[in-house]
Motif scaffolding. Structure first.
Motif, PDB file in Angstrom:
ATOM      1  N   VAL A 177       0.821  -1.221   0.000  1.00  0.00           N
ATOM      2  CA  VAL A 177       0.000   0.000   0.000  1.00  0.00           C
ATOM      3  C   VAL A 177       0.850   1.264   0.000  1.00  0.00           C
ATOM      4  CG1 VAL A 177      -2.080  -1.029   0.991  1.00  0.00           C
ATOM      5  CG2 VAL A 177      -0.332  -0.120   2.510  1.00  0.00           C
ATOM      6  N   ARG A 178       2.063   1.202   0.553  1.00  0.00           N
ATOM      7  CA  ARG A 178       2.893   2.405   0.543  1.00  0.00           C
ATOM      8  C   ARG A 178       3.375   2.736  -0.878  1.00  0.00           C
ATOM      9  NH1 ARG A 178       6.369  -1.568   1.820  1.00  0.00           N
ATOM     10  NH2 ARG A 178       8.351  -1.578   0.712  1.00  0.00           N
ATOM     11  N   ASN A 179       3.228   1.782  -1.806  1.00  0.00           N
ATOM     12  CA  ASN A 179       3.609   2.022  -3.193  1.00  0.00           C
ATOM     13  C   ASN A 179       2.452   2.567  -4.030  1.00  0.00           C
ATOM     14  OD1 ASN A 179       6.266   0.994  -2.837  1.00  0.00           O
ATOM     15  ND2 ASN A 179       5.494  -1.091  -3.037  1.00  0.00           N
ATOM     16  N   PHE A 180       1.252   2.624  -3.447  1.00  0.00           N
ATOM     17  CA  PHE A 180       0.108   3.150  -4.195  1.00  0.00           C
ATOM     18  C   PHE A 180       0.355   4.624  -4.528  1.00  0.00           C
ATOM     19  CE2 PHE A 180      -3.395   0.200  -2.253  1.00  0.00           C
ATOM     20  CZ  PHE A 180      -2.730  -0.907  -2.754  1.00  0.00           C
ATOM     21  N   GLU A 181       0.142   4.977  -5.774  1.00  0.00           N
ATOM     22  CA  GLU A 181       0.271   6.384  -6.149  1.00  0.00           C
ATOM     23  C   GLU A 181      -0.885   7.205  -5.577  1.00  0.00           C
ATOM     24  OE1 GLU A 181       1.203   9.159 -10.054  1.00  0.00           O
ATOM     25  OE2 GLU A 181       0.892   6.999 -10.304  1.00  0.00           O
ATOM     26  N   ALA A 202      -6.940  -7.669   5.215  1.00  0.00           N
ATOM     27  CA  ALA A 202      -5.720  -7.659   6.028  1.00  0.00           C
ATOM     28  C   ALA A 202      -4.595  -6.996   5.245  1.00  0.00           C
ATOM     29  CB  ALA A 202      -5.324  -9.077   6.434  1.00  0.00           C
ATOM     30  N   ILE A 203      -3.954  -6.043   5.875  1.00  0.00           N
ATOM     31  CA  ILE A 203      -2.824  -5.326   5.273  1.00  0.00           C
ATOM     32  C   ILE A 203      -1.626  -5.435   6.199  1.00  0.00           C
ATOM     33  CG2 ILE A 203      -1.894  -3.024   4.726  1.00  0.00           C
ATOM     34  CD1 ILE A 203      -4.685  -2.244   3.749  1.00  0.00           C
ATOM     35  N   LEU A 204      -0.481  -5.795   5.646  1.00  0.00           N
ATOM     36  CA  LEU A 204       0.786  -5.752   6.360  1.00  0.00           C
ATOM     37  C   LEU A 204       1.594  -4.579   5.834  1.00  0.00           C
ATOM     38  CD1 LEU A 204       1.791  -9.529   6.320  1.00  0.00           C
ATOM     39  CD2 LEU A 204       1.455  -8.176   8.401  1.00  0.00           C
ATOM     40  N   GLU A 205       2.184  -3.813   6.734  1.00  0.00           N
ATOM     41  CA  GLU A 205       3.038  -2.713   6.292  1.00  0.00           C
ATOM     42  C   GLU A 205       4.104  -2.446   7.350  1.00  0.00           C
ATOM     43  OE1 GLU A 205       4.800  -1.146   4.005  1.00  0.00           O
ATOM     44  OE2 GLU A 205       2.881  -1.089   2.951  1.00  0.00           O
ATOM     45  N   PHE A 206       5.245  -1.956   6.890  1.00  0.00           N
ATOM     46  CA  PHE A 206       6.309  -1.617   7.821  1.00  0.00           C
ATOM     47  C   PHE A 206       5.888  -0.458   8.710  1.00  0.00           C
ATOM     48  CE2 PHE A 206       8.873  -3.529   4.336  1.00  0.00           C
ATOM     49  CZ  PHE A 206       9.438  -4.551   5.074  1.00  0.00           C
ATOM     50  N   SER A 207       6.440  -0.421   9.912  1.00  0.00           N
ATOM     51  CA  SER A 207       6.146   0.660  10.851  1.00  0.00           C
ATOM     52  C   SER A 207       7.370   0.901  11.714  1.00  0.00           C
ATOM     53  CB  SER A 207       4.927   0.310  11.708  1.00  0.00           C
ATOM     54  OG  SER A 207       5.049  -0.977  12.278  1.00  0.00           O
ATOM     55  N   LYS A 208       7.303   1.951  12.503  1.00  0.00           N
ATOM     56  CA  LYS A 208       8.444   2.328  13.342  1.00  0.00           C
ATOM     57  C   LYS A 208       8.205   1.847  14.774  1.00  0.00           C
ATOM     58  CE  LYS A 208       7.889   6.557  11.858  1.00  0.00           C
ATOM     59  NZ  LYS A 208       7.115   6.287  10.645  1.00  0.00           N
ATOM     60  N   SER A 209       9.109   1.035  15.261  1.00  0.00           N
ATOM     61  CA  SER A 209       8.999   0.514  16.616  1.00  0.00           C
ATOM     62  C   SER A 209       9.025   1.645  17.639  1.00  0.00           C
ATOM     63  CB  SER A 209      10.144  -0.460  16.901  1.00  0.00           C
ATOM     64  OG  SER A 209      10.121  -0.881  18.256  1.00  0.00           O
ATOM     65  N   GLN A 210       8.250   1.481  18.695  1.00  0.00           N
ATOM     66  CA  GLN A 210       8.256   2.448  19.788  1.00  0.00           C
ATOM     67  C   GLN A 210       9.221   2.040  20.893  1.00  0.00           C
ATOM     68  OE1 GLN A 210       6.555   5.404  19.356  1.00  0.00           O
ATOM     69  NE2 GLN A 210       6.366   4.429  17.338  1.00  0.00           N
ATOM     70  N   THR A 211       9.877   0.895  20.713  1.00  0.00           N
ATOM     71  CA  THR A 211      10.908   0.459  21.661  1.00  0.00           C
ATOM     72  C   THR A 211      12.228   1.112  21.260  1.00  0.00           C
ATOM     73  OG1 THR A 211       9.790  -1.669  21.928  1.00  0.00           O
ATOM     74  CG2 THR A 211      12.094  -1.529  22.649  1.00  0.00           C
ATOM     75  N   LEU A 230      12.664   1.870  -0.262  1.00  0.00           N
ATOM     76  CA  LEU A 230      11.899   1.104   0.717  1.00  0.00           C
ATOM     77  C   LEU A 230      11.924   1.820   2.067  1.00  0.00           C
ATOM     78  CD1 LEU A 230      12.076  -2.723   1.333  1.00  0.00           C
ATOM     79  CD2 LEU A 230      12.089  -1.131   3.230  1.00  0.00           C
ATOM     80  N   ASN A 231      13.110   2.237   2.489  1.00  0.00           N
ATOM     81  CA  ASN A 231      13.225   2.939   3.774  1.00  0.00           C
ATOM     82  C   ASN A 231      12.470   4.261   3.748  1.00  0.00           C
ATOM     83  OD1 ASN A 231      14.472   3.710   6.418  1.00  0.00           O
ATOM     84  ND2 ASN A 231      15.415   5.259   5.117  1.00  0.00           N
ATOM     85  N   GLU A 232      12.676   5.039   2.696  1.00  0.00           N
ATOM     86  CA  GLU A 232      12.035   6.354   2.624  1.00  0.00           C
ATOM     87  C   GLU A 232      10.515   6.240   2.599  1.00  0.00           C
ATOM     88  OE1 GLU A 232      13.753   8.091  -0.850  1.00  0.00           O
ATOM     89  OE2 GLU A 232      15.655   8.585   0.144  1.00  0.00           O
ATOM     90  N   SER A 233      10.007   5.300   1.819  1.00  0.00           N
ATOM     91  CA  SER A 233       8.556   5.148   1.717  1.00  0.00           C
ATOM     92  C   SER A 233       7.959   4.617   3.010  1.00  0.00           C
ATOM     93  CB  SER A 233       8.196   4.230   0.541  1.00  0.00           C
ATOM     94  OG  SER A 233       8.764   2.935   0.699  1.00  0.00           O
ATOM     95  N   ALA A 234       8.693   3.731   3.690  1.00  0.00           N
ATOM     96  CA  ALA A 234       8.206   3.205   4.965  1.00  0.00           C
ATOM     97  C   ALA A 234       8.185   4.284   6.038  1.00  0.00           C
ATOM     98  CB  ALA A 234       9.079   2.032   5.409  1.00  0.00           C
ATOM     99  N   MET A 235       9.215   5.132   6.074  1.00  0.00           N
ATOM    100  CA  MET A 235       9.289   6.186   7.084  1.00  0.00           C
ATOM    101  C   MET A 235       8.219   7.256   6.868  1.00  0.00           C
ATOM    102  SD  MET A 235      11.581   5.285   9.220  1.00  0.00           S
ATOM    103  CE  MET A 235      10.975   3.625   8.871  1.00  0.00           C
ATOM    104  N   ALA A 236       7.809   7.478   5.629  1.00  0.00           N
ATOM    105  CA  ALA A 236       6.827   8.527   5.334  1.00  0.00           C
ATOM    106  C   ALA A 236       5.391   8.031   5.416  1.00  0.00           C
ATOM    107  CB  ALA A 236       7.090   9.093   3.935  1.00  0.00           C
ATOM    108  N   PHE A 237       5.214   6.711   5.510  1.00  0.00           N
ATOM    109  CA  PHE A 237       3.860   6.166   5.432  1.00  0.00           C
ATOM    110  C   PHE A 237       3.084   6.425   6.723  1.00  0.00           C
ATOM    111  CE2 PHE A 237       0.592   2.875   5.396  1.00  0.00           C
ATOM    112  CZ  PHE A 237       0.101   3.054   4.114  1.00  0.00           C
ATOM    113  N   PRO A 238       1.805   6.824   6.629  1.00  0.00           N
ATOM    114  CA  PRO A 238       0.988   6.998   7.836  1.00  0.00           C
ATOM    115  C   PRO A 238       0.750   5.650   8.488  1.00  0.00           C
ATOM    116  CG  PRO A 238      -0.378   7.151   5.879  1.00  0.00           C
ATOM    117  CD  PRO A 238       1.041   7.104   5.403  1.00  0.00           C
ATOM    118  N   GLU A 239       0.907   5.565   9.785  1.00  0.00           N
ATOM    119  CA  GLU A 239       0.800   4.270  10.452  1.00  0.00           C
ATOM    120  C   GLU A 239      -0.053   4.365  11.697  1.00  0.00           C
ATOM    121  OE1 GLU A 239       4.533   3.381  13.037  1.00  0.00           O
ATOM    122  OE2 GLU A 239       5.290   4.358  11.233  1.00  0.00           O
TER     123      GLU A 239
END
Length: 249
Positions: free
Chosen positions: A142-146, A166-175, A207-216
């Motif tokens: 989904v982070r690749n969707f234009e 069901a959607i799987l997507e990268f996110s930023k750990s809070q640990t 991959l990193n840039e798109s994951a970091m910018a994605f709303p989570e």
């Protein structure tokens, strides 16, 4: 909308110098890395991505699906696993024919060519009728969707009432420690290894840039609700480095 620097996730593209659309760039990028994608995907994730996919499939089994759409199917890992775990007919859709060519080979090798089919298509305009599927899956696509909202509305449109998503997507750990370790890995190690093996290091920087910018988390839950989904649940996995989003229609 979450941002990377001053850019929304929609503005994160594989090649900022390209005149192609984000959709065209992503398709071209994945066509280029398709031959090495599975090796890199499983190696660089240390194999834990397999467990994440199993959890996604388990989350849709409550509706006893007989028809499943796997959007952004790539090389078909999730589609093939879904077919094995549920016995359903699975349709994989992707913008990269190069990735799906690998998926078709894997389906044939697993004896699932009659159960899993692959179709070229764009998330923003799916070719299926309303209410076509009992369940809809999407792993790390989904982070690749234009056009994120449009793609999610399409997912909801083709899902039958009462069906599961069901959607799987990268996110930023809070640990803190995990956040630092995986942040360093995504920014510095992964692109270098990706370039070494696939000669497409930019794909893994993207991959990193798109994951970091994605709303989570709560932000993405709100987006899913606004796009027609109900009972949206957010489940962080593996210290929150990835998140499983589930919902019904």
């Amino acid at each position: 909308m979450q941002t990377s620097g001053n850019r929304t996730h929609d503005a994160i593209v594989p090649d900022e110098s390209s005149k192609l659309s984000k959709t065209e760039q992503v398709a071209e990028m994945f066509d280029g890395i398709a031959p090495k994608y599975d090796f890199l995907n499983h190696t660089l994730s240390m194999g834990i991505d397999r467990g994440w996919r199993k959890k996604a499939i388990q989350s849709i089994q409550v509706c006893n699906p007989t028809t499943i759409l796997d959007l952004a199917t790539g090389t078909g890992d999730l589609a093939l696993l879904a077919a094995k775990e549920t016995g359903a007919q699975v349709t994989g859709v992707d913008i990269s024919d190069g990735m799906m060519a690998v998926g078709r080979q894997k389906a044939a090798a697993a004896g699932l060519s009659g159960t899993v089919s692959f179709q070229l298509g764009d998330s923003a305009q799916l070719s299926f009728a309303d209410n076509s599927f009992d369940a809809v899956l999407c792993a790390y696509g989904v982070r690749n969707f234009e056009h994120l909202d449009q793609g999610l509305r399409e997912m909801c449109r083709v899902l039958r009432p009462g069906g599961r998503m069901a959607i799987l997507e990268f996110s930023k750990s809070q640990t803190p420690v995990i956040k630092q370790v995986f942040g360093f890995y995504f920014r510095h190690i992964l692109p270098r290894l990706g370039n070494l093996v696939s000669k497409h290091g930019r794909a893994y920087t993207y991959l990193n840039e798109s994951a970091m910018a994605f709303p989570e988390g709560a932000d993405f839950r709100k987006i899913l609700s606004n796009c027609g989904f109900k009972d949206v649940a957010v489940r962080p996995l593996t210290f929150g480095i990835t998140t499983l989003y589930t919902a019904t229609k």
